[in-house]
Design an enzyme around this catalytic site. Structure first.
Site, PDB file in Angstrom:
ATOM      1  N   THR A 105       0.935  -1.024   0.151  1.00  0.00           N
ATOM      2  CA  THR A 105      -0.483   0.462   0.532  1.00  0.00           C
ATOM      3  C   THR A 105       1.085   1.330   0.252  1.00  0.00           C
ATOM      4  OG1 THR A 105      -2.166  -1.270   1.784  1.00  0.00           O
ATOM      5  CG2 THR A 105      -1.572   1.043   0.888  1.00  0.00           C
ATOM      6  N   LYS A 132      -8.190   1.361  -2.908  1.00  0.00           N
ATOM      7  CA  LYS A 132      -7.114   0.795  -1.566  1.00  0.00           C
ATOM      8  C   LYS A 132      -7.557   1.737  -1.081  1.00  0.00           C
ATOM      9  CE  LYS A 132      -5.055  -1.383   1.533  1.00  0.00           C
ATOM     10  NZ  LYS A 132      -5.255  -2.486   1.954  1.00  0.00           N
ATOM     11  N   LYS A 163      -0.066   5.495   8.419  1.00  0.00           N
ATOM     12  CA  LYS A 163       0.927   5.973   6.544  1.00  0.00           C
ATOM     13  C   LYS A 163       0.089   5.912   6.037  1.00  0.00           C
ATOM     14  CE  LYS A 163       1.636   1.839   5.371  1.00  0.00           C
ATOM     15  NZ  LYS A 163       1.896   0.913   3.939  1.00  0.00           N
TER      16      LYS A 163
END
Ligand SMILES: NC(=O)c1ccc[n+]([C@@H]2O[C@H](COP(=O)([O-])OP(=O)(O)OC[C@H]3O[C@@H](n4cnc5c(N)ncnc54)[C@H](OP(=O)(O)O)[C@@H]3O)[C@@H](O)[C@H]2O)c1
Length: 292
Positions: free
Chosen positions: A97, A172, A240
């Site tokens: 990711t 995502k 993150k």
């Protein structure tokens, strides 16, 4: 069956690489901490390389699942990076990711040497990786996706192309934006019920079958009520991801007020020592605010 390399044998990458081997592919792995690669090869029977470049030598497909933007650059670029070993016609599939920005940067560098690059972040967590039932959202050229999809089938429940390079990462981000709000809502409801003396499990049994039902409610309410968070998707990783979402939102001028707020709540959880706790630990912060 293809010759593959897999870079990054963490919670997600380890089981994903094992699925590729079980599907009959020839797999060479790389992990920064070599002991993990040795253990993986001993347990599964594949080979391992000392560097990303060594693992990628002669591979038709190179998969990666590392940490963040810089980690991805580290395994792709430089003398010992995977790109150095990839000839024209090979394909890089990134499951990390990361930002759409680093994705497009690496896609363009790969393309300049005739290598395809598909961004393919995943959802489904550790259990999804172990059971081979991940949701995979992809970005990149349609021809590259069409080549990758049958290979990714080894650990996918659903695998779909969302658009050009970076589109998988944007999808995502949408996933993480949804989860942040869902988990805060669930944490508030369960904590609220706790303060009111309700049996949270009994309530969830009923409301999970109505309009409030979600994967998080189904799979996380029990551990949230028990205060057990040593599993799942770490708060540090979520921060993150939300950082990437918030930076991208600024570029897109798409306000994310709720995501920004929940990101700060996760910061509080980190300050409580919960950086490695599962993302459902938001309820613990409410317990603290509520006085226990
Ligand atoms: N865990 C989940 O539920 C989940 C779900 C969906 C998506 N993701 C995403 O998937 C990615 C991996 O997550 P994970 O849970 O598998 O993480 P993890 O268990 O911490 O594994 C990270 C892997 O990346 C390697 N790595 C990190 N930095 C590196 C660097 N600079 N150079 C080379 N290798 C490096 C690590 O090597 P070492 O062994 O040497 O540390 C390790 O193999 C992350 O982007 C995460 O956000 C995770």
């Amino acid at each position: 069956m293809a010759k593959l390399a897999f870079l990054g044998l963490g919670v997600m990458g380890g089981p994903m690489a094992a699925h590729l081997l079980r599907a009959g592919h020839e797999v060479t792995v790389y992990n920064r901490t070599t002991a993990k690669a040795e253990a993986w090869a001993a347990a599964n029977g594949g080979a391992f390389g000392a560097t990303p470049r060594e693992a990628a030598e002669g591979a038709e497909f190179v998969m990666a699942c590392v940490g963040n933007d810089d980690d991805l650059r580290a395994v792709c670029l430089g003398e010992e990076g995977a790109f150095a070993a990839m000839p024209a016609g090979a394909l890089f599939v990134d499951h990390t990711t990361v930002s759409a920005q680093v994705t497009r940067e690496l896609h363009d560098l790969a393309q300049a040497q005739g290598v395809g690059f598909v961004d393919a972040p995943v959802s489904g967590g550790q259990a999804g990786a172990e059971n081979g039932v991940l949701s995979i959202m992809c970005g990149g050229a349609a021809a590259d996706f069409d080549r990758a999809a049958p290979v990714l089938d080894a650990y996918a429940r659903v695998c779909k192309r969302m658009g050009e390079s970076g589109a998988g990462q944007i999808a995502k981000m949408m996933n993480q934006i949804c989860i942040a709000g869902l988990l805060q809502g669930l944490a508030e409801a369960l904590h609220f019920g706790e303060r009111a003396g309700m049996d949270g499990r009994a309530v969830v049994e009923v409301i999970s079958q109505g309009a409030a039902g979600s994967w998080q409610m189904q799979n996380r309410h029990g551990t949230m009520l028990d205060g057990a968070f040593e599993h799942g998707f770490a708060v540090d990783w979520m921060r993150k991801d939300l950082g990437i979402c918030l930076a991208t939102a600024e570029e897109l001028r798409a306000p994310l007020p709720m995501t920004a707020l929940v990101d700060q709540f996760y910061k509080d959880v980190q300050n409580m020592g919960g950086g490695r706790w599962d993302t459902s630990a938001l309820i613990e912060r409410l317990r603290k605010l509520g006085g226990g």
